[in-house]
Design an enzyme around this catalytic site. Structure first.
Site, PDB file in Angstrom:
ATOM      1  N   GLU A 152     -73.264 -44.152  18.777  1.00 28.42           N
ATOM      2  CA  GLU A 152     -72.236 -43.482  17.985  1.00 28.42           C
ATOM      3  C   GLU A 152     -71.437 -42.491  18.829  1.00 28.42           C
ATOM      4  O   GLU A 152     -70.236 -42.285  18.616  1.00 28.42           O
ATOM      5  CB  GLU A 152     -72.904 -42.700  16.846  1.00 28.42           C
ATOM      6  CG  GLU A 152     -73.004 -43.434  15.552  1.00 28.42           C
ATOM      7  CD  GLU A 152     -71.665 -43.499  14.854  1.00 28.42           C
ATOM      8  OE1 GLU A 152     -70.828 -44.330  15.256  1.00 28.42           O
ATOM      9  OE2 GLU A 152     -71.465 -42.731  13.922  1.00 28.42           O
TER      10      GLU A 152
ATOM     11  N   THR B 176     -61.320 -39.946  13.136  1.00 31.22           N
ATOM     12  CA  THR B 176     -62.381 -38.927  13.039  1.00 31.22           C
ATOM     13  C   THR B 176     -61.978 -37.698  13.839  1.00 31.22           C
ATOM     14  O   THR B 176     -62.261 -36.558  13.445  1.00 31.22           O
ATOM     15  CB  THR B 176     -63.703 -39.514  13.566  1.00 31.22           C
ATOM     16  OG1 THR B 176     -64.017 -40.675  12.800  1.00 31.22           O
ATOM     17  CG2 THR B 176     -64.847 -38.520  13.445  1.00 31.22           C
TER      18      THR B 176
HETATM   19  N1  HSE Z   1     -70.210 -36.082   9.837  1.00 34.65           N
HETATM   20  C1  HSE Z   1     -69.156 -36.752  10.537  1.00 34.65           C
HETATM   21  C2  HSE Z   1     -67.835 -36.131  10.148  1.00 34.65           C
HETATM   22  C3  HSE Z   1     -69.173 -38.216  10.130  1.00 34.65           C
HETATM   23  O1  HSE Z   1     -67.634 -35.877   8.974  1.00 34.65           O
HETATM   24  O2  HSE Z   1     -66.998 -35.887  11.008  1.00 34.65           O
HETATM   25  C4  HSE Z   1     -68.157 -39.032  10.881  1.00 34.65           C
HETATM   26  O3  HSE Z   1     -68.580 -39.253  12.204  1.00 34.65           O
END
Ligand code: HSE
Length: 293
Positions: A120, A168
């Protein structure tokens, strides 16, 4: 070939930013592996044209390197990348479980969570386990640096995926650096309520526990139509609605399987009114990655 079905997931659940996650019953990635002299990757399915097949750039390839498990890896994507539904994590989780089995490495599922999180890191820049943990372990998960806690839970859900692109990286950039004491107290209250709700299988507690006023409102601004969709889903009977992961996916908790249809329709109609195509999965909290010989 050895086949693993690794589910899509929803991380954060509002009050558990970078900590909470749950496995979805559907959609899922299907990862097939066979031994080979070197690592190769072929990707088909949803959004496959956007996914690198270079092993050093693909979450599954990095996992194969971590496990020292050269293989031909075929990935059939159930959900496109940049969805907020744990697309890259499903591939990492599926590869970790499949290659552990193929090469008889003997790692526990908890150990595989850490290995998949390294995969990831390739796409997100940081080794978050909040998507890979539920994809491997199933149910509801609490991922912290000191370990992962898994809770078997069962709730009807709707996961809605608007046809929008939210990276993201952008979604993390809008997260505030600081919180007030009042916001922290509110978030802790929600997170505790949600956790108790998962244990009790209580959709009302879980729905209330999604509430969070720091990260979610900042990210909602990146999702055209989100506020209207959220209101419509609540009016249609959802107990709570939040941004799924980093977005643009949206997660709604329902009281019964029968409620999912009207909640899904409400979300789709609201996004449609905002000029945004979307699709909805009537789903539930599901099990972790499954191996098929
Ligand atoms: N926890 C992470 C975020 C999940 O919200 O950015 C996505 O990688």
């Amino acid at each position: 070939m050895l086949t693993v079905r690794a589910p899509a997931t929803s991380a954060n659940l509002g009050s558990g930013f970078d900590v909470f996650g749950l496995a979805l019953d559907a959609p899922a990635d299907v990862v097939r592996v066979e031994r080979a002299d070197e690592i190769s990757i072929e990707v088909t399915g949803a959004g496959s044209q956007y996914i690198p097949e270079d092993p050093s750039q693909n979450t599954a390839g990095v996992v194969a390197q971590e496990l020292d498990a050269p293989a031909r890896i075929l990935i059939d994507k159930g959900v496109r990348p940049a969805s907020g539904l744990g697309s890259s994590a499903a591939s990492a989780a599926g590869a970790a479980v499949a290659l552990n089995e193929l090469y008889d490495r003997g790692y526990s599922r908890e150990e595989l969570v850490h290995i998949a999180a390294e995969g990831e890191a390739v796409v997100s820049g940081a080794a978050h386990a909040d998507n890979v943990a539920p994809s491997i372990l199933g149910g509801f998960t609490i991922a912290r640096d000191d370990g992962v806690t898994q809770v078997d839970a069962s709730l009807p859900l709707v996961a809605c995926l608007p046809d929008l692109v939210v990276s993201t990286r952008d979604a993390r950039r809008v997260v505030p650096d600081t919180v007030t004491m009042e916001e922290m107290v509110d978030t802790v209250g929600s997170a505790a309520t949600l956790t108790a709700g998962m244990h009790r299988g209580d959709p009302d507690l879980v729905g209330r526990g999604l509430s969070e006023e720091v990260v979610t409102p900042a990210r909602a601004e990146l999702i055209n139509g989100y506020e209207a969709a959220r209101s419509a889903a609540l009016d249609a009977g959802a107990t709570g609605v939040t941004v799924s992961g980093a977005g643009p996916g949206v997660l709604a908790v329902c009281r019964s399987k029968g409620d999912r249809r009207q909640v899904a329709s409400a979300l789709l109609d609201a996004f449609d009114d905002a000029g945004v195509d979307a699709r909805a999965y009537q789903t539930a909290i599901g099990r972790g990655a499954q191996v098929f010989e």
